[in-house]
Design a protein around this motif. Structure first.
Motif, PDB file in Angstrom:
ATOM      1  N   LEU A 156       8.567  -1.461 -10.576  1.00 44.52           N
ATOM      2  CA  LEU A 156       8.929  -2.882 -10.562  1.00 44.52           C
ATOM      3  C   LEU A 156      10.327  -3.004  -9.985  1.00 44.52           C
ATOM      4  O   LEU A 156      11.270  -2.384 -10.476  1.00 44.52           O
ATOM      5  CB  LEU A 156       8.898  -3.433 -11.997  1.00 44.52           C
ATOM      6  N   ARG A 157      10.490  -3.812  -8.935  1.00 52.89           N
ATOM      7  CA  ARG A 157      11.803  -3.978  -8.316  1.00 52.89           C
ATOM      8  C   ARG A 157      12.117  -5.464  -8.142  1.00 52.89           C
ATOM      9  O   ARG A 157      11.240  -6.309  -8.242  1.00 52.89           O
ATOM     10  CB  ARG A 157      11.831  -3.328  -6.927  1.00 52.89           C
ATOM     11  N   SER A 158      13.400  -5.760  -7.866  1.00 51.09           N
ATOM     12  CA  SER A 158      13.740  -7.153  -7.573  1.00 51.09           C
ATOM     13  C   SER A 158      14.278  -7.254  -6.148  1.00 51.09           C
ATOM     14  O   SER A 158      14.934  -6.342  -5.648  1.00 51.09           O
ATOM     15  CB  SER A 158      14.773  -7.673  -8.570  1.00 51.09           C
ATOM     16  N   THR A 159      14.001  -8.348  -5.493  1.00 46.33           N
ATOM     17  CA  THR A 159      14.500  -8.583  -4.129  1.00 46.33           C
ATOM     18  C   THR A 159      15.956  -9.017  -4.211  1.00 46.33           C
ATOM     19  O   THR A 159      16.503  -9.215  -5.292  1.00 46.33           O
ATOM     20  CB  THR A 159      13.691  -9.686  -3.441  1.00 46.33           C
ATOM     21  N   THR A 160      16.586  -9.162  -3.054  1.00 49.00           N
ATOM     22  CA  THR A 160      17.984  -9.628  -3.045  1.00 49.00           C
ATOM     23  C   THR A 160      18.095 -11.019  -3.652  1.00 49.00           C
ATOM     24  O   THR A 160      19.152 -11.400  -4.160  1.00 49.00           O
ATOM     25  CB  THR A 160      18.533  -9.665  -1.596  1.00 49.00           C
ATOM     26  N   ARG A 161      17.035 -11.800  -3.577  1.00 50.54           N
ATOM     27  CA  ARG A 161      17.072 -13.143  -4.175  1.00 50.54           C
ATOM     28  C   ARG A 161      16.757 -13.099  -5.660  1.00 50.54           C
ATOM     29  O   ARG A 161      16.706 -14.123  -6.321  1.00 50.54           O
ATOM     30  CB  ARG A 161      16.056 -14.053  -3.475  1.00 50.54           C
ATOM     31  N   GLY A 162      16.468 -11.902  -6.174  1.00 50.58           N
ATOM     32  CA  GLY A 162      16.230 -11.793  -7.606  1.00 50.58           C
ATOM     33  C   GLY A 162      14.762 -11.912  -8.005  1.00 50.58           C
ATOM     34  O   GLY A 162      14.423 -11.792  -9.181  1.00 50.58           O
ATOM     35  N   ASP A 163      13.860 -12.084  -7.036  1.00 51.12           N
ATOM     36  CA  ASP A 163      12.433 -12.142  -7.370  1.00 51.12           C
ATOM     37  C   ASP A 163      11.907 -10.746  -7.658  1.00 51.12           C
ATOM     38  O   ASP A 163      12.320  -9.770  -7.025  1.00 51.12           O
ATOM     39  CB  ASP A 163      11.631 -12.747  -6.207  1.00 51.12           C
ATOM     40  N   LEU A 164      10.963 -10.634  -8.583  1.00 50.94           N
ATOM     41  CA  LEU A 164      10.364  -9.335  -8.915  1.00 50.94           C
ATOM     42  C   LEU A 164       9.195  -9.033  -7.986  1.00 50.94           C
ATOM     43  O   LEU A 164       8.441  -9.924  -7.609  1.00 50.94           O
ATOM     44  CB  LEU A 164       9.859  -9.334 -10.368  1.00 50.94           C
ATOM     45  N   TYR A 165       9.061  -7.770  -7.622  1.00 52.39           N
ATOM     46  CA  TYR A 165       7.848  -7.337  -6.902  1.00 52.39           C
ATOM     47  C   TYR A 165       7.508  -5.928  -7.338  1.00 52.39           C
ATOM     48  O   TYR A 165       8.325  -5.233  -7.932  1.00 52.39           O
ATOM     49  CB  TYR A 165       8.052  -7.422  -5.377  1.00 52.39           C
ATOM     50  N   ILE A 166       6.256  -5.516  -7.072  1.00 49.90           N
ATOM     51  CA  ILE A 166       5.803  -4.165  -7.423  1.00 49.90           C
ATOM     52  C   ILE A 166       5.541  -3.370  -6.158  1.00 49.90           C
ATOM     53  O   ILE A 166       4.800  -3.816  -5.282  1.00 49.90           O
ATOM     54  CB  ILE A 166       4.508  -4.212  -8.281  1.00 49.90           C
ATOM     55  N   ALA A 167       6.194  -2.201  -6.083  1.00 50.02           N
ATOM     56  CA  ALA A 167       5.890  -1.246  -5.011  1.00 50.02           C
ATOM     57  C   ALA A 167       4.973  -0.171  -5.605  1.00 50.02           C
ATOM     58  O   ALA A 167       5.137   0.206  -6.764  1.00 50.02           O
ATOM     59  CB  ALA A 167       7.169  -0.606  -4.498  1.00 50.02           C
ATOM     60  N   MET A 168       4.008   0.293  -4.847  1.00 47.66           N
ATOM     61  CA  MET A 168       3.044   1.264  -5.394  1.00 47.66           C
ATOM     62  C   MET A 168       2.386   2.017  -4.234  1.00 47.66           C
ATOM     63  O   MET A 168       2.502   1.618  -3.079  1.00 47.66           O
ATOM     64  CB  MET A 168       1.971   0.526  -6.205  1.00 47.66           C
ATOM     65  N   TYR A 169       1.735   3.111  -4.570  1.00 48.57           N
ATOM     66  CA  TYR A 169       0.868   3.759  -3.591  1.00 48.57           C
ATOM     67  C   TYR A 169      -0.570   3.426  -3.930  1.00 48.57           C
ATOM     68  O   TYR A 169      -0.958   3.430  -5.102  1.00 48.57           O
ATOM     69  CB  TYR A 169       1.034   5.274  -3.631  1.00 48.57           C
ATOM     70  N   LEU A 170      -1.369   3.155  -2.897  1.00 53.45           N
ATOM     71  CA  LEU A 170      -2.813   2.937  -3.073  1.00 53.45           C
ATOM     72  C   LEU A 170      -3.528   4.093  -2.382  1.00 53.45           C
ATOM     73  O   LEU A 170      -3.294   4.353  -1.196  1.00 53.45           O
ATOM     74  CB  LEU A 170      -3.215   1.584  -2.470  1.00 53.45           C
ATOM     75  N   CYS A 171      -4.398   4.782  -3.109  1.00 51.55           N
ATOM     76  CA  CYS A 171      -4.924   6.058  -2.613  1.00 51.55           C
ATOM     77  C   CYS A 171      -6.436   6.142  -2.765  1.00 51.55           C
ATOM     78  O   CYS A 171      -7.029   5.530  -3.651  1.00 51.55           O
ATOM     79  CB  CYS A 171      -4.356   7.232  -3.427  1.00 51.55           C
ATOM     80  N   ASP A 172      -7.046   6.927  -1.891  1.00 50.69           N
ATOM     81  CA  ASP A 172      -8.383   7.466  -2.133  1.00 50.69           C
ATOM     82  C   ASP A 172      -8.394   8.861  -1.533  1.00 50.69           C
ATOM     83  O   ASP A 172      -7.337   9.395  -1.183  1.00 50.69           O
ATOM     84  CB  ASP A 172      -9.492   6.549  -1.585  1.00 50.69           C
TER      85      ASP A 172
END
Lengths: 321, 321, 321, 321, 321, 321
Positions: free
Chosen positions: B26-42
């Motif tokens: 879970l990370r926040s952007t420079t504007r303070g909004d939250l976003y999720i970075a992840m890996y999607l795998c198969d």
């Protein structure tokens, strides 16, 4: 007349037979008399020999090493058997039954060689075919191939050992190739046939096992490379040039078949075929070495003596008959 | 609905499918909004995923790792493909076709297992027989034996790999044992069947390949030893004690089958059978590794990339079809 | 009657005492008479023995090896002392004072064992406690534990050596653990107690020091693992199952306590406790080996002979009294 | 004003603080404007810094490396945090709280040093006593001894680390020496005190940890030898010559304390004291390295990342609290 | 009177000459009479000596080792020559022609030393100049430098060997430096002059070749470092301090000149000059070792015996005269 | 028109020049437009290139790798320079000044080659003479010999490097042979001339430095052996057979000139000449590698970066000008 073997001579026995003499030395006793000390050998072992009342003429005439007929008597001296030599005369190698002096495979080499040729007949690739045929047609080389040991010590170190080792590794390859369909089977067979062919030149095996000068300076891997080039040159002269990729693929297996730099391979295996030849060669050599060590030692002991190259003693007790 | 594999997704495509999510952050952007970075795998690879306008609640609910159904769209960002995730929901592992996520042998494992049992039926020695039967009768273990990979990386690293490797090494043993009559064949077959059985416990292979804690702390060699003792204890409790010599001979092969101390064998081979199992195991593993490396790389190139464990690149050009 | 030790026999002395006979061989002289050559040994050394006018019956009756009472006389032959045996009779091991034949610790083993138990009483963790108690309650094993040497050669190679080594390493651990508060002290103590317990089975030490078959095929590390499993199985049968994490943590220390693959550890240390046990074990073994080498050599020389395993000679000159 | 640590800066935050600037580079944008790229660091990590509208004058004035006061703002750029620098001014090292920039032992170094001196007071041997006193009386050196790290990486790599490591190894020696009465205890204590004293000269530790030129060319083992000679020369000038045997015995421990050639010891241990110092040093360094690695990693994970110098991951799960 | 060399003594010859006596032992015969067994040596070899009817007084008076005048007679005993000693008296070393007992270079050492000084006169750098002059002005040291062997075994192991090796390596350096203009030539020459200077202290070479205690505990590399510091301290006392960079650059070459850790270098070469000195030193040592081995063996054989440190036999056959 | 080198291109500059294009890839943007990503290279480095609005036709026509003329503009993208390509056209290699693309010796190769021939003219031995002449008369080979690099990386990795390395090692040999009169000088000179001749076939060096298939599978040592046999066969066909001892002695030096098994020598040096060639070769290669590393790095730094093959950083500070 059958040869009396070294390991069967009893103390106090008359000896009148042919032996291989090694490292004769002319010495003088404290009283100033000359005598000759020497080793007398056959394939079962060696004994000290002493010829008292010797002369420089007798000494100079002795082969160093070579075959001699001696007459004398066995005795125990300081707990060891030795032979007191009364008469000694030189014997030409052609008159000698070499089998009494060099260990030899117990297998039928003509049969083994025929089976080798049968297996090689599976090679249909025209380039490999031509090359293999060129080797098989070289009668002098094939005669050596059937006679040479596979090594001086360690494994298959007896006359016919090279053929026996090659025969067995070819059989193993034929047996396991079906389980590895991506591996180029004809290339593997050709490479196994040739992997130790340089040993025919690396070793001497006429009266004892040793290295030739060339063998010691170059090694059998480099010699195999030169022998293959020789045959390829003959083919090229007959307008049947072997293409570069075939030569490279085959030569690479020869150069890498010891599998590691420290065992004298200047290249590490880089093809499936090179890995397969490396493993089959090593498996066959090690099983031969291990079973020979087990067979040669005291049958009452559960363990052999320390095997330096294997860094262990070997366990002799079986669970199967 | 068939799974769309990672390596087939095109830029600008709608995505609505199940993937394995790994290492979500879970990370926040420079504007303070939250976003999720992840890996999607198969099983074909992995992509970066980004879910903008994420919440802590969504993040906390995510498995780490585990399966999720995502809806979104693919795009190129800084020359790499990524997936913009609009919706994400957790999927129970039982609902997932694991074959889409873990590589699996292309062979029929039921058939392989039947052939393994056929080969093992050659074992007549009553002691080995009893021990092998004890293993074969352990349904839970045999299920794992049929599913486990043979390794996390390097060779046979796919579901069913352990069975495939065991099957192939047993076949090789059956094929070559006739050429080595002094080698105890039933002992070899039993040892090959069990040589990597510890991998069923050493590795996890439910949603990805990894080591268990026990596996990493003990290794599959020590685990095999404990599993064999377990079975022998069961037999002893049933008044069928395995004698010491049989246990020792079998355990020794397990302990020495990597052939060298630096590969984790606490003992060096000291019996012909131990040498044979060591070579057959290594041969099969290496040929699998080498041919897989050759198959997986650019088919236009004559050489593969550098293979670190083999200290060479591999040559891909053939002389046979 | 006190035993006359080998290293105190003078030339020309009457000998009437018990010795360990090793490797007797029946031979015939040059005149055809039978005699027996043998070694006569005690803990101070060995001499050649010769029994002239021997018979096959006498030879067959001799233990190989074992204890005999001999009557005869010492003499110098070819600069070496030997014993001419006139009468020889077999002695039952139970009648022999083994201390004359096997070196033994100079320490009081009952006292050492009591101190070991005192130190182990610091272990409060219920799982480790149960396991240790299971070992301590095994009287037969504890008797071996108090008697076994720690090694055949190199360090603590005398009866009671295993106990002495374990006692000393436990004391060292107790002394230094306060300086490493993050290290789990009870786990360290339990592991040190058990780290060489497999040597009770790896070695024989009844009439001389040697390896058992199992010991040579498996090694004491694998044997310790099996012994710990045995005790844990007993506890499980009594509904006191040791949890997996405790078993793994303890077993890992056993498997890695030699610290390097080439010393027979199949795993490298991966916990602080494993590192600590590895260092304490090695420190104690090396200091014992080094001080023993210094004590056993010529007190006038500043340097010992070359110590092969240490790759150096040792300096004997001190600056402190 | 308390320093805001790198690892606590949030995106979009105003920054007005001192940092260590490293590797500043002057670059031009595509429009030809100059800007400075740099790293901004403290003991918790480093971030990219960018100063737009820079000039050559500003760039030239920057220390490379050194301390600067910057005013600016944090932002996320391409998923990484960076700091946009508006103003930058140089700060003299004397004005900086170095503890914010270099990690430091959590222990009280005055107390540690006092305890070191207490332990050293056990040394009664007049020769060693004189030598140790000569070192303790060198205020400048002792100041460095209390400040230096024990290494740049791996173990005790923080200010005061050398003292902490020396203090702990002295304590361990005092604790275990009673169990090894043949070992010369005063020699061991003196050698431990001096074994890493060369690190005061081998390393720099004013604004970051690095090697001095001399340190890199000679190493701390050779430097310790030269420092001991320096002190012995002073004593000789005062008519208190240290005898050769004492010098040799002490120097030998310094030269061999890494225990193996490949770790930079030009001599292998050849005295009991040299073995003991080698093991105590290695034990303390490894336990510090291992527990630090365990403490610094994700507390939720059972295993640390791969530890290259230990060739393993480390297990973090405990059985004791 | 010329010395009769050991390798020229015939059986049955009267012996009346000086020999080096080694390892004398007082023993008693089976009849209880005392005799002394000893080795009698000179530079050509050693023989067993026996003095019958010896007394403790005679034995105690013998040097161990040292020079003695013996009168007696040679005889063959059990195929080996030995000397029966009738009278023995001690001879002062000053009365002995050491050249009969220690091998010595065949070159003129005064001429070699003059040439060394001529080459060193090329050094103009004032710092190196001062340091070299300090060494050259140390008459006692230079006397040792002209006398010491370069090693106990292997290469240049004869009196004057250190000078001969230094002389030859300096000549090689002068010859090849023009081809490597970036290499600092004066630094190379100074370093070669000093690279083995520590051997003057590491070895004893008065009556036989051996290590001093200091030599064995520290090694000649550490000793050279201390000797250079000694000279630099003298210069500093005379207000001619050698700057740090010069000291470091020179010391680094000394410390790294064996080229590999396992050959006792605590540092690997890190400057062009260090690499050059390492190669020139090794080349000269190896060529000396190889040609000496070839010269010393049976001139009729094409191959020498196995050379352990070179892991090969050497080929003696030439293609040039 | 002079080539604009990669390392001199400024941002925002018009580019209209020839470059080597490597690894072009056709990709599509998120909008579905095709573009080509590629590397543009010369001997000073490489940049990313992007051609927007590309077509499959353009892509297919591109050499992979090969020379192209591009028109476009440089820009900074994500802190890296890249080139936006507007037009691209293929350029025939014959039209290209290769010196702009491959590094080349700064020496005059005609002069070097003449000096090599001058040195070789010292060889009077008729057998070696004939063999060397056969090589010198092979114009095509000599052209390659003058052009080839001595290695792809590490040392003398530039056009003419093989000649420069051979020239320098011959000069070193001529300079030092007088100090080793037992070494067969003509054999050394012949062997140095041929020691790396196989590199003409092992490497490709037309548009970049790489290995040939044969080179990678066999290595330059095996190739040299085959090339020497080729020349000897020619001589034999002209009735000038080279005798076996000469062939063996020369081939042995080739096979052993890397000095150690792990560097790819299948034989260890067994003659003085083989040792000498091994050392001279290694000295010249290392000094070239070390001085090149020092020259190529930041002139302000006292130390180079870590040199992996040398296991150290290199010190750049000098004491001489």
């Amino acid at each position: 007349m059958a040869h009396i073997f070294i390991d069967q001579i009893e103390p106090g026995q008359t000896v009148d037979d042919i032996f291989l003499v090694k490292e004769p030395i002319l010495r003088s006793t404290t009283r100033g008399d000359l005598y000759i000390a020497m080793y007398l050998c056959d394939r079962t072992g060696q004994l000290n020999g002493r010829m008292w009342q010797a002369t420089e003429t007798i000494y100079n005439a002795l082969p160093k090493p070579g075959f001699v007929h001696i007459q004398g008597r066995s005795e125990i001296y300081q707990n060891n058997m030795q032979i007191i030599v009364n008469n000694i005369s030189i014997v030409d190698t052609s008159k000698v039954c070499l089998d009494d002096f060099l260990p030899r495979t117990t297998k039928d080499t003509d049969k083994l060689f025929k089976e080798v040729k049968d297996i090689l007949s599976r090679i249909k690739n025209s380039q490999l075919r031509a090359l293999i045929d060129e080797f098989l047609a070289d009668d002098e080389l094939m005669k050596k191939f059937k006679t040479a040991p596979a090594a001086i010590r360690i494994h298959h170190s007896y006359l016919g050992g090279l053929l026996e080792h090659t025969h067995n590794t070819l059989n193993v390859a034929v047996a396991i190739l079906p389980f590895y369909p991506q591996v180029q089977s004809e290339l593997v067979l050709a490479a196994i046939f040739l992997h130790d062919i340089g040993k025919t030149e690396e070793l001497t095996y006429d009266i004892s096992f040793s290295y030739t000068d060339t063998g010691q300076l170059l090694g059998h891997i480099a010699q195999a490379l030169l022998m293959i080039k020789q045959k390829a040159d003959h083919l090229e002269a007959k307008d049947k040039k072997i293409d570069q990729n075939t030569m490279d693929s085959l030569n690479h297996i020869i150069l890498s078949h010891h599998g590691q730099y420290e065992f004298g391979s200047p290249k590490l295996p880089a093809t499936p075929e090179a890995f397969m030849v490396n493993y089959i060669d090593d498996l066959d050599a090690k099983i031969n070495q291990v079973t020979a060590a087990i067979d040669n030692e005291n049958p009452d002991a559960d363990w052999t003596s320390w095997q330096k190259t294997l860094e262990t003693r070997l366990y002799r007790k079986r669970i199967e008959q």
